[in-house]
Design an enzyme around this catalytic site. Sequence first.
Site, PDB file in Angstrom:
ATOM      1  N   GLU A 234      18.925 -18.780  42.622  1.00 48.20           N
ATOM      2  CA  GLU A 234      19.780 -17.593  42.535  1.00 48.20           C
ATOM      3  C   GLU A 234      20.417 -17.362  41.175  1.00 48.20           C
ATOM      4  O   GLU A 234      20.640 -16.250  40.753  1.00 48.20           O
ATOM      5  CB  GLU A 234      20.900 -17.686  43.592  1.00 48.20           C
ATOM      6  CG  GLU A 234      20.402 -17.521  44.996  1.00 48.20           C
ATOM      7  CD  GLU A 234      19.584 -16.243  45.198  1.00 48.20           C
ATOM      8  OE1 GLU A 234      20.079 -15.165  44.842  1.00 48.20           O
ATOM      9  OE2 GLU A 234      18.451 -16.330  45.702  1.00 48.20           O
TER      10      GLU A 234
ATOM     11  N   ARG B 193       2.241 -16.333  18.376  1.00 43.54           N
ATOM     12  CA  ARG B 193       1.164 -15.577  17.705  1.00 43.54           C
ATOM     13  C   ARG B 193       1.616 -14.983  16.374  1.00 43.54           C
ATOM     14  O   ARG B 193       0.795 -14.584  15.557  1.00 43.54           O
ATOM     15  CB  ARG B 193       0.582 -14.507  18.632  1.00 43.54           C
ATOM     16  CG  ARG B 193       1.530 -13.401  18.996  1.00 43.54           C
ATOM     17  CD  ARG B 193       0.924 -12.492  20.053  1.00 43.54           C
ATOM     18  NE  ARG B 193      -0.143 -11.644  19.547  1.00 43.54           N
ATOM     19  CZ  ARG B 193       0.057 -10.581  18.767  1.00 43.54           C
ATOM     20  NH1 ARG B 193       1.287 -10.241  18.384  1.00 43.54           N
ATOM     21  NH2 ARG B 193      -0.956  -9.849  18.358  1.00 43.54           N
TER      22      ARG B 193
ATOM     23  N   ASP C  95      -0.625  -4.041  15.638  1.00 42.31           N
ATOM     24  CA  ASP C  95      -0.116  -4.306  16.986  1.00 42.31           C
ATOM     25  C   ASP C  95       0.795  -3.191  17.440  1.00 42.31           C
ATOM     26  O   ASP C  95       1.634  -2.727  16.683  1.00 42.31           O
ATOM     27  CB  ASP C  95       0.778  -5.567  16.988  1.00 42.31           C
ATOM     28  CG  ASP C  95      -0.026  -6.827  17.000  1.00 42.31           C
ATOM     29  OD1 ASP C  95      -1.234  -6.739  17.187  1.00 42.31           O
ATOM     30  OD2 ASP C  95       0.590  -7.889  16.818  1.00 42.31           O
TER      31      ASP C  95
END
Length: 241
Positions: free
Chosen positions: A113, A150, A164
């Site tokens: 939780e 990356r 990108d």
Amino acid sequence: MKIDIITLFPNMYTGFLSESIIGRAIKENKVEINLVNLRDFTKEKHGHVDDTPFGGGCGMVLLCQPVFDCIRSLRTEDSLVIMMTPQGEVYSQKKAKELSLKNHLIILCGHYEGFDERIRSIVDLEISIGDYVLTGGEIPSMAIVDSIVRLIDGVIEDDSHEYDSHTNWMLEHPQYTKPRVYEGLEVPEVLCNGNHKEIEKYKLKESLRRTYLRRPDLLEKHELTKEEEKYLKEIIEEEKC
Ligand code: ADE
């Protein structure tokens, strides 16, 4: 760079850390990633790391003690401690770039939780990967580690970041590979004719078109160059037809 991931479920990372670009980056010592099992730090009988919330309510809450002890055992002056939580700052490519320049990240994954609120006092940053709730921070931690690794120097070809989506604020242009015609669907002529100036223009204009059609909110946040403005006008006209 070194990344420590604090988790109750280290087995969840098996494939993630051994395959593809992340697996190679680890093998080539571009990054060191350690899984730290929070259960190893508890002083509770039976290895408990959580308990019921004060004031009632359903679910279990992560205890302060194992988390404080674990973070203190890992932290140095060079560390940034990140907590994965849907209540955190919403993650972005800009944040990935910023984190890829750090020397040591400690990533805390919750489960069940939630966390005892006092745990927030020993973390530097809270990150959410979006406005939805997962069962724990493990999958979100993989998402951010992937996006960070990356970007580390030498992990992937340098200029493959350049286009990108989001790096240059706009979405990436469409890409194609062989064959030139597949089931009647053709690759745009300009990409095959070897004219590099024309190809660069195409890429910029089609990035803008993608952004205009799919994420117009990004266009509003950005000041366009003269060239981008010119293409955008053309795109708006073309898309009216
Ligand atoms: N833990 C559960 N849901 C999450 C989310 N959306 N982002 C980060 N951590 C989480």
